[in-house]
Design a protein around this motif. Sequence first.
Motif, PDB file in Angstrom:
ATOM      1  N   THR A 237     -53.121  18.938  22.105  1.00 29.82           N
ATOM      2  CA  THR A 237     -52.126  18.375  21.190  1.00 29.82           C
ATOM      3  C   THR A 237     -50.711  18.567  21.734  1.00 29.82           C
ATOM      4  N   PRO A 238     -49.766  17.724  21.297  1.00 33.50           N
ATOM      5  CA  PRO A 238     -48.371  17.901  21.717  1.00 33.50           C
ATOM      6  C   PRO A 238     -47.818  19.269  21.324  1.00 33.50           C
ATOM      7  N   GLU A 239     -48.194  19.753  20.120  1.00 29.36           N
ATOM      8  CA  GLU A 239     -47.722  21.069  19.678  1.00 29.36           C
ATOM      9  C   GLU A 239     -48.205  22.168  20.620  1.00 29.36           C
ATOM     10  N   ALA A 240     -49.450  22.040  21.075  1.00 28.44           N
ATOM     11  CA  ALA A 240     -50.005  23.030  21.994  1.00 28.44           C
ATOM     12  C   ALA A 240     -49.292  22.994  23.340  1.00 28.44           C
ATOM     13  N   LEU A 241     -48.987  21.789  23.827  1.00 29.35           N
ATOM     14  CA  LEU A 241     -48.266  21.661  25.091  1.00 29.35           C
ATOM     15  C   LEU A 241     -46.862  22.242  24.992  1.00 29.35           C
ATOM     16  N   ILE A 242     -46.208  22.010  23.855  1.00 30.95           N
ATOM     17  CA  ILE A 242     -44.867  22.568  23.656  1.00 30.95           C
ATOM     18  C   ILE A 242     -44.930  24.093  23.635  1.00 30.95           C
ATOM     19  N   THR A 243     -45.931  24.639  22.929  1.00 33.65           N
ATOM     20  CA  THR A 243     -46.095  26.086  22.877  1.00 33.65           C
ATOM     21  C   THR A 243     -46.368  26.646  24.274  1.00 33.65           C
ATOM     22  N   PHE A 244     -47.213  25.965  25.032  1.00 34.57           N
ATOM     23  CA  PHE A 244     -47.499  26.367  26.416  1.00 34.57           C
ATOM     24  C   PHE A 244     -46.208  26.409  27.224  1.00 34.57           C
ATOM     25  N   THR A 245     -45.377  25.392  27.064  1.00 37.45           N
ATOM     26  CA  THR A 245     -44.113  25.321  27.783  1.00 37.45           C
ATOM     27  C   THR A 245     -43.185  26.470  27.398  1.00 37.45           C
ATOM     28  N   ILE A 246     -43.134  26.769  26.104  1.00 41.43           N
ATOM     29  CA  ILE A 246     -42.282  27.858  25.620  1.00 41.43           C
ATOM     30  C   ILE A 246     -42.724  29.196  26.202  1.00 41.43           C
ATOM     31  N   LEU A 247     -44.035  29.434  26.195  1.00 41.13           N
ATOM     32  CA  LEU A 247     -44.559  30.677  26.772  1.00 41.13           C
ATOM     33  C   LEU A 247     -44.274  30.745  28.269  1.00 41.13           C
TER      34      LEU A 247
ATOM     35  N   PRO B  36     -57.415  35.689  27.061  1.00 42.89           N
ATOM     36  CA  PRO B  36     -57.072  36.249  28.378  1.00 42.89           C
ATOM     37  C   PRO B  36     -56.989  35.180  29.472  1.00 42.89           C
ATOM     38  N   TRP B  37     -57.912  34.216  29.462  1.00 42.11           N
ATOM     39  CA  TRP B  37     -57.900  33.157  30.466  1.00 42.11           C
ATOM     40  C   TRP B  37     -56.667  32.278  30.329  1.00 42.11           C
ATOM     41  N   LEU B  38     -56.250  32.009  29.082  1.00 41.32           N
ATOM     42  CA  LEU B  38     -55.040  31.208  28.869  1.00 41.32           C
ATOM     43  C   LEU B  38     -53.816  31.958  29.394  1.00 41.32           C
ATOM     44  N   LEU B  39     -53.750  33.248  29.156  1.00 41.59           N
ATOM     45  CA  LEU B  39     -52.630  34.042  29.651  1.00 41.59           C
ATOM     46  C   LEU B  39     -52.565  34.015  31.171  1.00 41.59           C
ATOM     47  N   VAL B  40     -53.729  34.089  31.807  1.00 44.62           N
ATOM     48  CA  VAL B  40     -53.775  34.016  33.273  1.00 44.62           C
ATOM     49  C   VAL B  40     -53.219  32.680  33.747  1.00 44.62           C
ATOM     50  N   ARG B  41     -53.629  31.601  33.088  1.00 45.30           N
ATOM     51  CA  ARG B  41     -53.155  30.270  33.468  1.00 45.30           C
ATOM     52  C   ARG B  41     -51.653  30.124  33.257  1.00 45.30           C
ATOM     53  N   ILE B  42     -51.142  30.663  32.161  1.00 47.60           N
ATOM     54  CA  ILE B  42     -49.702  30.588  31.900  1.00 47.60           C
ATOM     55  C   ILE B  42     -48.933  31.379  32.956  1.00 47.60           C
ATOM     56  N   ILE B  43     -49.466  32.535  33.326  1.00 45.79           N
ATOM     57  CA  ILE B  43     -48.817  33.357  34.355  1.00 45.79           C
ATOM     58  C   ILE B  43     -48.766  32.607  35.686  1.00 45.79           C
ATOM     59  N   ILE B  44     -49.883  31.972  36.054  1.00 43.17           N
ATOM     60  CA  ILE B  44     -49.923  31.204  37.308  1.00 43.17           C
ATOM     61  C   ILE B  44     -48.930  30.045  37.248  1.00 43.17           C
ATOM     62  N   TYR B  45     -48.948  29.327  36.125  1.00 44.55           N
ATOM     63  CA  TYR B  45     -48.070  28.160  35.960  1.00 44.55           C
ATOM     64  C   TYR B  45     -46.607  28.584  36.043  1.00 44.55           C
ATOM     65  N   ALA B  46     -46.248  29.626  35.287  1.00 45.63           N
ATOM     66  CA  ALA B  46     -44.864  30.096  35.263  1.00 45.63           C
ATOM     67  C   ALA B  46     -44.430  30.605  36.634  1.00 45.63           C
ATOM     68  N   SER B  47     -45.333  31.289  37.318  1.00 47.36           N
ATOM     69  CA  SER B  47     -45.018  31.828  38.642  1.00 47.36           C
ATOM     70  C   SER B  47     -44.742  30.719  39.643  1.00 47.36           C
ATOM     71  N   LEU B  48     -45.543  29.649  39.586  1.00 48.05           N
ATOM     72  CA  LEU B  48     -45.326  28.526  40.495  1.00 48.05           C
ATOM     73  C   LEU B  48     -44.003  27.833  40.216  1.00 48.05           C
ATOM     74  N   VAL B  49     -43.723  27.598  38.939  1.00 47.74           N
ATOM     75  CA  VAL B  49     -42.462  26.933  38.580  1.00 47.74           C
ATOM     76  C   VAL B  49     -41.269  27.775  39.020  1.00 47.74           C
ATOM     77  N   GLN B  50     -41.345  29.081  38.781  1.00 46.42           N
ATOM     78  CA  GLN B  50     -40.227  29.937  39.146  1.00 46.42           C
ATOM     79  C   GLN B  50     -40.113  30.107  40.648  1.00 46.42           C
ATOM     80  N   ALA B  51     -41.241  30.091  41.352  1.00 42.38           N
ATOM     81  CA  ALA B  51     -41.201  30.164  42.818  1.00 42.38           C
ATOM     82  C   ALA B  51     -40.468  28.959  43.392  1.00 42.38           C
ATOM     83  N   VAL B  52     -40.745  27.782  42.831  1.00 44.47           N
ATOM     84  CA  VAL B  52     -40.035  26.573  43.263  1.00 44.47           C
ATOM     85  C   VAL B  52     -38.546  26.701  42.955  1.00 44.47           C
ATOM     86  N   ALA B  53     -38.217  27.242  41.774  1.00 42.00           N
ATOM     87  CA  ALA B  53     -36.812  27.417  41.393  1.00 42.00           C
ATOM     88  C   ALA B  53     -36.096  28.377  42.345  1.00 42.00           C
ATOM     89  N   PHE B  54     -36.738  29.503  42.664  1.00 42.00           N
ATOM     90  CA  PHE B  54     -36.151  30.445  43.625  1.00 42.00           C
ATOM     91  C   PHE B  54     -35.978  29.785  44.995  1.00 42.00           C
TER      92      PHE B  54
END
Length: 300
Positions: free
Chosen positions: A185-195, A71-89
């Motif tokens: 790990t690089p694989e974990a970072l790539i997966t994080f990016t994909i999510l 659950p904590w990882l999902l929260v972090r991904i949501i925050i990260y994705a929201s910030l990136v998309q906010a900058v894009a918008f």
Amino acid sequence: MVISTLYVVIFSILSALSRGIITVIDRYQMGYRKSSVFTVNFFNNLLSMLLVTVVLIIMTMQHRLALNITPWLLVRIIIYASLVQAVAFGYSALFRQVTVMDSVLLSKLTDFVIPIAIFITTCYFNWHSYFISVVSTILVIGLFLLPARTNNSSTKILIKNFWLIGPFLILQAALSPVLVADIKTPEALITFTILTIYLRFLITLTAFLRQRHQANMIREQVGSRVMMLYGTRAVLTLVAQLTFTLATSSQTSSIAWVFLNMTSLFSIILSGFFLREKVDLKSFGVILTIIVLGIVSNFV
């Protein structure tokens, strides 16, 4: 994950170059074709999502899922994705109003705050980087105060448009190292990016559907040229997002931001070449000076 300074520099430059090309594509879509911010972002993220799905399938077959989803990882991904998309918008809206050169100058106004924000979240501070941040901010403010600009009614519009991107750029710089700090790990970072890309798609899908519901969608003629732009941008988005995540995940991310800011140089040069936008020599000189000082300061 510990990433050496050399790799931080390489990842940052790759991300900057990719984002520079993306900037030109977005300026063309928003400023010249007058496309809808939500429509363009939706199709951009749709194609990016399809592209990363192929990568995810290949990775899963070889490494399984590289992240332990909590659950904590999902929260972090949501925050990260929201910030990136906010900058894009924010940038998408900005490109409807101003040139690439002016958007670069506006983003440079955050340089003074970003190192402080990173220090607050990571307790890492680079005096060389901060010196360049102060100098760059002074140079840009001085450029805005030149008679040629102060007599221009567009100056107030530029400052007003700063709020479309400024706060989100600062938050993104400050929180990125924290949100990916324990991904090893690089694989974990790539997966994080994909999510992250999947969540960005959901955000843009919601905005796109709401736009359609309100009957405000701009109908666009989507020909082969436009589809080629969307496809190219999707590939560049994947490259830019992955290299950005790798670069900013390090505690030396202040150094990364010096090179990530080379996006401005690539953007200005490419916009002048492809879009024929006027490149003001004084503004270009300020940007080039900031980049050169930033590079030199990290090797002395």
